[in-house]
Design a protein around this motif. Structure first.
Motif, PDB file in Angstrom:
ATOM      1  N   THR A 134     -83.867 -54.723 -87.593  1.00  0.00           N
ATOM      2  CA  THR A 134     -82.838 -53.781 -87.154  1.00  0.00           C
ATOM      3  C   THR A 134     -83.337 -52.954 -85.990  1.00  0.00           C
ATOM      4  N   HIS A 135     -84.547 -52.436 -86.128  1.00  0.00           N
ATOM      5  CA  HIS A 135     -85.132 -51.609 -85.071  1.00  0.00           C
ATOM      6  C   HIS A 135     -85.283 -52.410 -83.786  1.00  0.00           C
ATOM      7  N   HIS A 136     -85.749 -53.630 -83.901  1.00  0.00           N
ATOM      8  CA  HIS A 136     -85.969 -54.473 -82.727  1.00  0.00           C
ATOM      9  C   HIS A 136     -84.656 -54.745 -81.994  1.00  0.00           C
ATOM     10  N   LYS A 137     -83.599 -55.005 -82.740  1.00  0.00           N
ATOM     11  CA  LYS A 137     -82.308 -55.318 -82.121  1.00  0.00           C
ATOM     12  C   LYS A 137     -81.649 -54.098 -81.485  1.00  0.00           C
ATOM     13  N   THR A 138     -81.784 -52.940 -82.093  1.00  0.00           N
ATOM     14  CA  THR A 138     -81.032 -51.783 -81.612  1.00  0.00           C
ATOM     15  C   THR A 138     -81.833 -50.814 -80.753  1.00  0.00           C
TER      16      THR A 138
END
Length: 176
Positions: A134-138
């Motif tokens: 999630t962190h990587h995508k957003t």
């Protein structure tokens, strides 16, 4: 408040000093331009602004800044510390040309303030869980935005200085 006091003293001494990189610059405008063009200077001021924002949030809203803001500031100041101590110091000529004040300033800017920010992040980040996916995508692109923009701006600035046949500043990497 100690960070602010140190940054103000460092700013004044950078403008008033007659030695080092700033002594080579002919005007206060050039000295100011160089002082604020360094990633070190920008990230240390960013840490100060972060702590002011943190205190404001804590006092008036009884919250802390968003996790991504804490992470961004911590990543930037950690980059400053790691690049300086692992890349620039090993060049050797930086160390030999420093005065006592420059050593103290360098140690505070590249070690003390980053460690304070890292410790603050460790102490305040315990209540948030981020999944890496999630962190990587957003948020990953957001964290990389400032260093990328800085790199682009400094390359353009270097090209313009080179095109204008400005003199080479031997100690330019001291505060990079």
């Amino acid at each position: 408040m100690l960070i602010f006091a140190f940054l103000v003293c460092d700013f004044i001494l950078a403008l008033k000093t007659k030695s080092g990189i700033y002594g080579q610059l002919p005007s206060y405008g050039e000295r100011l331009n160089h002082y604020y063009s360094y990633f070190t200077t920008q990230t240390n001021y960013l840490v100060f602004v972060y702590f002011v924002f943190y205190l404001f949030q804590k006092k008036f809203k009884n919250t802390k800044p968003d996790f991504i803001i804490r992470l961004m500031v911590t990543v930037y100041i950690t980059m400053t510390m790691l690049v300086f101590w692992l890349v620039l110091v090993v060049q050797g000529d930086i160390v030999t040309n420093m005065s006592v004040y420059e050593w103290i300033s360098t140690f505070i800017l590249h070690t003390i303030i980053p460690i304070v920010m890292i410790l603050s992040y460790i102490v305040t980040a315990g209540d948030t869980f981020y999944k890496f996916e999630t962190h990587h995508k957003t948020n990953y692109w957001l964290i990389c935005l400032y260093p990328t923009l800085y790199l682009i701006c400094i390359l353009i600035r270097g090209y313009i200085r080179h095109s204008d046949h400005q003199p080479e500043l031997k100690l330019l990497l001291v505060q990079c």
